[in-house]
Design a protein around this motif. Sequence first.
Motif, PDB file in Angstrom:
ATOM      1  N   GLY A 849       0.786  -1.220   0.000  1.00 40.35           N
ATOM      2  CA  GLY A 849       0.000   0.000   0.000  1.00 40.35           C
ATOM      3  C   GLY A 849       0.820   1.273   0.000  1.00 40.35           C
ATOM      4  N   GLU A 850       2.154   1.173   0.071  1.00 40.64           N
ATOM      5  CA  GLU A 850       3.031   2.351   0.065  1.00 40.64           C
ATOM      6  C   GLU A 850       3.380   2.675  -1.384  1.00 40.64           C
ATOM      7  N   THR A 851       2.704   3.662  -1.913  1.00 36.64           N
ATOM      8  CA  THR A 851       2.879   4.003  -3.327  1.00 36.64           C
ATOM      9  C   THR A 851       4.251   4.597  -3.629  1.00 36.64           C
ATOM     10  N   GLU A 857       9.108  -3.364  -7.206  1.00 38.94           N
ATOM     11  CA  GLU A 857       8.887  -3.985  -5.905  1.00 38.94           C
ATOM     12  C   GLU A 857       7.387  -4.114  -5.621  1.00 38.94           C
ATOM     13  N   LEU A 858       6.606  -3.090  -5.962  1.00 33.12           N
ATOM     14  CA  LEU A 858       5.159  -3.166  -5.762  1.00 33.12           C
ATOM     15  C   LEU A 858       4.551  -4.290  -6.592  1.00 33.12           C
ATOM     16  N   ASP A 859       5.052  -4.471  -7.810  1.00 33.69           N
ATOM     17  CA  ASP A 859       4.544  -5.544  -8.654  1.00 33.69           C
ATOM     18  C   ASP A 859       4.844  -6.907  -8.043  1.00 33.69           C
TER      19      ASP A 859
END
Length: 868
Positions: A849-851, A857-859
Motif C-alpha cells: 500500500g506504500e505508493t 517492488e510493488l509488482d
Amino acid sequence: MSQGQTRLTPVLKRLRRPLSLTWAGLIAERVVHSFWPLWSIVIAVAAALMLGLHELAQVEAVWIIGTLAAMGALYFAFKGAMRFRWPNRQEAIDRMDAALPGHPLAALSDQQAIGEGDAGSEQLWRAHLRRMEDRAATAKAVEPDLKLSRRDPFGLRYVALLGLVVAMLFGSVWRAGTVTQLGVGAAPQVASGPTWEGWIEPPAYTNLPSLYLNDQEDSIRVPQGSRVTIRLYTDVGDLSVAETVSGRTEDLGAATDTEQEFVINSDGALRIDGPGGKEWTVTAIPDAPPNVAANPGDLEVTFDGQMSQAFEASDDYGVEGGKATFTLDLAAVDRRHGLTAEPDPREPIVLDLPMPITGGRDEFSEALIENLSEHPWAHLPVTLTLEVSDAADQTGASEAVLMDLPARRFFDPLAASVIEQRRDLLWAKSNAKRVVQMLRAVSHAPEDGLFRSDTAYLRMRVILRRLDTLVRHDGLTDETQAEIAEALWDLAIVLEDGDIGDALERMRAAQERLSEAMRNGASEEEIARLMQELRDATQDYLRQRTQQAQREGEQGGQQQQAENMQTLDQQDLQEMMDRIQELMEQGRFAEAQQALEEFQQMMENLQVTQGQGQNGDSPGQQAMEGLADTLRNQQGLTDEAFRDLQEQFNPGAQAGESEGNEGRNGGQGQGQSHEGTQGQGEGQEPGSGQGGDSQTAEGQQGGGLAESLADRQRALRQELQRQQDGLPNLGGEAGDAARDSLDRAGRAMDGAEDALRGDDLAEAIDRQAEAMEALRDGMRNLGEAMAENNEGQPGQGQAQSESLGQFGERDPLGRSQRGLAGDQGEFTARDDIYRRAGELLDEIRRRSGETGRPEIELDYLRRLLDRF
C-alpha cells in the motif's frame, strides 16, 4: 404465343424464387456501384462526430469541412442517380442463363429453323429441348458482383468504415449532438476541454475503485467515508459547488473555490452550478460492524487440557482482528472449602483470536486454541465473549457463553488434592495458612504408600516448608505466590504422570467406573462423563507408553515381544471407542461391557514403536533429512535475495522495516550474512555440500553480490542433483511423483541461477519459490512412497511402517512427534507457523500500500498477495 415461349413459361414459374433473388442481387450490385462514394462520405462524417473531433477544431474549420462534405455528398448522390438503372426481368433471366452451361433458358425460347416436317429432325429437336429443360431445372440464384476494388483502388470505403468502428468503441452517439452548439466565438471554450472534474475515492480498506464524477449518472452509491475531490477549470465565480453529504459546519470555504475536498458522511445531493454543471443524488452506504459468534457445542478439549473453540466471523469489508475474553462468573462459583474466602482481584483472560492466513476475511471460520490449565480459574465457571474489529475501528461482540474454563484433569487422588490446594492458594493469599495445613495433613504418613517415590515426597516437604516460612515470617507476595503455584503444578504433574503402570491403572479404573455405571443404570449424562474420562485416561496411557519407548530405545527388545503385541492406528482406536459409546447409547450394555474388555486387552498389548537412531537411519530417512536441509538453505537464499531487492530500490530503509526477516543474520533457515558468511539451517552440519563459506567468499570477490548468490544457487542445485542420484529405488506412483517433483525443483533452481546472473532479482525470487514448492511436493511424495514400500514388507504392522517415515519418531497412534519439514518448514509448532505467516502477510499488505516504493517492488508484492 410462340412454341418457344410456351416451353419457357412453365420453367420460369418453377424458377421463380432463384430468379427473384438474382433480380434483387442485380439491384444491390447497381446500388453499390453507383452510390459507394456517397455512403463512404456519410460514414466518415458520422465517425468524426461520434469521436468529437468537431469539439477539438476551430469552428470555422468545422463549417468548411462540413460544407465540403455536404457538397461532395450531393455530387456523388446526383452522379449515382444518373448512373443507376433499374434492372428488368429479362436481365435477371439473362444473368441466370449465363451462369448455366449451354444457356438452356435461351434455348427453350428458340424455334426450329430448318428441318420442319422431317420426322427425324423434329425428334432430334425435341430431345434437345428436353435436355435444356433438365439443365434449367438445376438453376440457382446468381450472386451479385459487389466488388469495388477497380472503382476504389485506395480502399477509401474501408478507411471510413474503420473510423466508424473506432467511434462506436471509444466515442458516443450523444457527442454528435454537440455540433448544434457550435457558433461564432465558441471555439476557444470547446478547445479548452472540460471546465470541471471530480473524483470519489472510497476508503482504502474497502478495496473499491475510485469513481470519475464526469462519467457518473444521476444516482451514485458509495461507501460512507468516501472522499470527494472537485476541481474547477474556469474563472472564479463561473462555477460553484453545493453539497449536503458532508455535514460540515466549520472550515467550509467558498463554494466557488477552484479545488474542494470533503467526505461523504450521509445521504444527500451533490451539485455543480454553472455552465456545463451537473447534479447527483448520493447514497452513503454505511460500514456495518463486524459479527462474531461462538458455538458452545464446538468446544473440544484434549487430555492435557488444550481447548479448541470454533467461531465464525464476518464483515462487509473484512475483519482486521479480534480477541477472546474469559471473565470469572463469581455468582456461579461453588463457594466451598478454599473458595469461601474473598478472591484476590484478577484481570480477565484476554487472548487474540486467530485470523485466516490466506483468503478473504469477509466471512470465515477459525478455532481458538489455547491451554489454560495453569490458570487460577481452571475448571471454574467463566463467561467467554468474543470481540472482533474492522478497519473502521468498529467492533462486534458475541453473546456471552457460559462454561467451565477448560483445563487438564488429574485422576490421581494425591495429584488432584495438590492441584486443589494450588487453586485455593491462587484464589486468595489469605488461604496460604489453610493450604499449609492441608498439605501437612496429606503428607503426614508417607510410609503408607501414598507417594510413589521418595523424590515426590521430598518435593512436597520442600514446598510445604517454603510456604510455611512465608506465612509465618515474610508474608506472601505476588511473586512468591506465583513461585509456590508453579512448584505445586510441577509436583502434581509428577504425581499424575508417574510411570506407565500408574497410567494403566488409571485407565483400568476409568473402565471399572464406566462398567459399574452401566450395571447400575446411570444417566446418559453420567455415562457420557465417564466415557470422556476413559478417553482422557487412554490418551495419557498412550503418552506414557511413547515416553517409555523413547527412553528405553531398545529396538531388539521390542522385536522380541512383537509376537505377543498388537499394533493400533488412530482410526482403529477411534472406531473402537465410538462403537462402545454407540452400544451404551442404545442400551446394549452387555455388548458394551464385552467391547470394553476387548478394548482394555488390546491397550495392554499395544506395541509402541519409535524411529531408529541417528546411526541407524535408513536410506529413505537420510534422503528426507538431506532434502530438508536443501529446503532450509533454499529458503535462506530466497530471504537474502528479497532483502537485496529491497535494498536495491530502497537503500535508505531502516533496519526496522525488515524486522523478523532472518534471511541475513537470522536463526533457523538463514541465508548469507552481510559479512559474507553463509548461514546454515538449524541442525545442518558444516561441509554438507550446500555451498560453503569459501565458495561464497570467492563468489563475492569475483562478481559482486548477485554473482555470489548465483554461485550459491548453483552449489545448491549440484547438491540436489547429488541427492537425486542417491535416492532409494522406490516404485509406484508416489515414487515417480517424487522424482518428477525433484526434477521440477532442479529446473526452477537453474532458472533462478540464470536470473541471478542477469541481475533480475524479482525473477530469481519467483523461480526460487517454485523450487521450494517443488521440494515440498517431492518430500511429501517420497514419504508416501516409503510408507507404501514399508507396508509391503512382511512382519511389519502399520505403526512400525510409519515409524520409518520422515524423522522417524511417532506415538502408538501413528502421530508424528516432531514437525515435518516438508510440510511446515523449519517450525515444529502449529501456532508458531500461523503467527509468523500472519505477520509476514500483514507486512506484505502494508508495503504493497506504500505508493512511494519502486514499481518493480510493488509488482512483486502484488504477485505475492495473489499467490498466498
